[in-house]
Design a protein around this motif. Structure first.
Motif, mmCIF file in Angstrom:
data_model
loop_
_atom_site.group_PDB
_atom_site.id
_atom_site.type_symbol
_atom_site.label_atom_id
_atom_site.label_comp_id
_atom_site.label_asym_id
_atom_site.label_seq_id
_atom_site.Cartn_x
_atom_site.Cartn_y
_atom_site.Cartn_z
ATOM 1 N N ASP A 3 -3.687 1.218 -2.496
ATOM 2 C CA ASP A 3 -4.153 2.080 -1.413
ATOM 3 C C ASP A 3 -2.962 2.665 -0.672
ATOM 4 N N GLY A 4 -2.954 3.968 -0.505
ATOM 5 C CA GLY A 4 -1.906 4.617 0.276
ATOM 6 C C GLY A 4 -0.523 4.486 -0.323
ATOM 7 N N SER A 61 2.989 5.445 -1.578
ATOM 8 C CA SER A 61 3.923 6.540 -1.317
ATOM 9 C C SER A 61 4.305 7.173 -2.650
#
Length: 110
Positions: free
Chosen positions: A16-17, A19
């Motif tokens: 999740d999320g 970079s």
């Protein structure tokens, strides 16, 4: 301290999320984290595929038998959370499957 049991724990979750840097690093290392690389170890073994959606960790936990499988699962999830934080990877939805190796029945062929 009571009797110690050894547990094999599979912790599954969803990235999740991530970079762009984290995504690139995971993709660069994807071949080393496929199905053939999965091992149960104390530090944990990360497995995922190139979609970078789901992952699993295989972890060995030694814990008091009185604490049971639920505690072994919680300890494994803590290790996975720490490892993912150190790697800088976001995650969600951790869930564990625990096997107590000391109570597992083995059927031998006759």
């Amino acid at each position: 301290m009571g009797t110690q049991h050894t547990y094999r724990v599979i912790v599954r979750g969803t990235f999740d999320g991530l970079s762009e840097e984290g995504r690139a690093r995971l993709l660069a290392e994807a071949d080393a984290h496929g199905l053939s690389a999965m091992r149960f170890t104390e530090e944990g073994s990360l497995a995922y595929d190139r979609t970078l959606k789901h992952f699993s960790y295989r972890v060995v936990v030694v814990s008091d038998a009185e604490d049971g499988e639920e505690m072994a699962g919680a300890l494994a999830e803590e290790r996975v959370e720490r490892a993912l934080r150190e790697l800088g990877h976001g995650y969600k939805g951790l869930r564990s499957t625990v096997t107590d190796l000391d109570t597992m029945k083995i059927n031998y062929k006759r």
